[in-house]
Scaffold this active site. Structure first.
Site, PDB file in Angstrom:
ATOM      1  CE1 TYR A   1      -2.757  -5.427   0.186  1.00 19.86           C
ATOM      2  CE2 TYR A   1      -1.105  -6.993  -0.551  1.00 19.86           C
ATOM      3  CZ  TYR A   1      -1.432  -5.778   0.015  1.00 19.86           C
ATOM      4  OH  TYR A   1      -0.449  -4.927   0.392  1.00 19.86           O
TER       5      TYR A   1
ATOM      6  CE  LYS B   1     -10.555   6.655   7.276  1.00 14.45           C
ATOM      7  NZ  LYS B   1      -9.949   7.663   8.143  1.00 14.45           N
TER       8      LYS B   1
ATOM      9  CG  ASP C   1       1.408  -5.234   3.025  1.00 17.53           C
ATOM     10  OD1 ASP C   1       2.421  -5.642   3.627  1.00 17.53           O
ATOM     11  OD2 ASP C   1       1.379  -5.030   1.811  1.00 17.53           O
TER      12      ASP C   1
END
Ligand code: NAD
Length: 362
Positions: free
Chosen positions: A124, A191, A249
């Site tokens: 983002y 991750k 998000d």
């Protein structure tokens, strides 16, 4: 004490839901002086700018804002005004509680989770290179030289920066939030098995910060894909989740799904001494101006705002009033009804009226 609050109605359904929330806050009796500021498509029409400087100045001055959703066109046009506000004001922590309220249609009961999302970096950050541009081709060539990996020449590229500084800052925020709100466990979601240098750094930072809270708040770590499945199967095993921006998000929408949908999911964007409160949902343009959508997410965002302002009693009172209106299931919007076409469903402002009635009737 009178609080000065910046009120940004936003666009789409924004003005309707912010009006409902504003009226509910006023009915709690807390003294508030609202300073209205514009952003989004109305601001563009009025001033030629999507995010006028005066709006940012108003939030900077008042330190607290209640904001309606603002439309973001996909793929072209302006970058999100919502992300712009978070970046311009360094609102690095996004807090999204997901709590079950009796009476809401949902496959789950007694959910009580908090999602804390890093707001300032990750995919983002807005560092993007469009397919076909000269800079993009140069970047691709440079990456090929540096990494010895091929990128197809017709690619667009988005950059995912994750720093130790911002990761530690958000995880510390999460632990401090846990202590303040009596949460027992923080789960860091990542991750890192695939993105070793970005998510790996986030995880390493989380482990480091967690050491300072040993014995006070439990800590665990989970890979984001597994987390998605665990949340669907065993959401009660979790308490507070802390995540990088993109996962935060997505997972916060998943959690909104666990509690009955976006119509009841509130949120806050918080920086050092400054905060903007807004619902998780967007501007739902197809419902704009119909006085139809659910005002609960926005009213519960105002509850978070009252709590932040240290108006704890008013916050509890307003949340309780919302809870009772939902539990009764009478003066509620279409999405709370068993049949969404139920003619008994009330409009946005009428649901706010019912909440106000509960507030004023002791
Ligand atoms: P959305 O949240 O606006 O709407 C998706 C669907 O959720 C709606 O069609 C509706 O069925 C339901 N919904 C949303 N809010 C509701 C409410 N209050 N009551 C009842 N049902 C509700 O998501 P979208 O359609 O993906 O996005 C529309 C626009 O909003 C996009 O431009 C998007 O970028 C923007 N957006 C803004 C924000 C923000 O301002 N913070 C957040 C998310 C999306």
């Amino acid at each position: 004490m009178t609080h000065r609050i910046t009120l940004i109605p936003g666009d789409g359904i924004g003005p309707e839901v912010t009006k409902a929330a504003q009226r509910c806050v006023e009915a709690t009796g807390v003294a508030i002086e609202w300073e209205e500021a514009i952003a989004g498509s109305y601001a563009l029409k009025a001033t030629g700018e999507l995010l006028p400087k005066s709006t940012l100045e108003s939030i900077k001055k008042n330190k607290v804002a209640l904001k309606g959703p603002i439309v973001t066109p996909i793929g072209k046009g302006f970058r999100s005004v919502n992300v712009g506000i978070r970046q311009a004001l360094n609102l690095y922590a996004c807090v999204r509680p997901a709590k079950s309220y009796p009476g809401v249609k949902s496959n789950y009961k007694d959910i009580d989770l908090v999602i804390i999302r890093e707001n300032s970096e990750d995919l983002y950050a807005g560092i993007e290179f469009e397919e076909g541009l000269k800079e993009t081709k140069e970047l691709i060539q440079r990456i090929e030289v540096l990494s010895n990996k091929q990128i197809r020449p017709d690619s667009g590229v988005s950059i995912k920066p994750i720093s130790g500084f911002a990761s530690k800052r958000i995880v510390k925020f999460a632990f401090e939030y846990a202590l303040k709100h009596n949460r027992k466990k923080v789960t860091a979601v990542h991750k890192a098995n695939i993105m070793k240098f970005t998510d790996g750094l986030f995880l390493q930072s989380a482990r480091e910060v967690a050491r300072d809270y040993e014995g006070r708040v439990n800590f665990e770590e989970t890979i984001v894909d597994n987390m998605s499945m665990q949340l669907v199967q065993k959401p009660h095993n979790y308490d507070l989740l802390v995540l990088p921006n993109l996962y935060g998000d997505i997972i916060s929408d998943l959690c909104a799904g666990l509690i009955g949908g976006l119509g009841i999911a509130p949120g806050a964007n918080i920086g050092d001494g400054i905060a903007v409160f807004e619902a998780v949902h967007g501007s739902a343009p197809k419902y704009s101006g119909l006085n139809k959508v659910n005002p609960t997410a926005m009213i519960l965002s105002a509850v978070l705002m009252l709590d932040y302002l240290n108006e704890k009693k008013a916050a509890l009172k307003l949340e309780d009033a919302v809870k009772r209106v939902i539990a009764e299931g009478i003066d509620v919007t279409y999405d709370f009804k068993a049949n969404p076409n139920d003619p008994q469903a009330v409009g946005t402002q009428e649901m706010a009226d019912a909440v106000i009635k509960k507030l004023t009737k002791v």
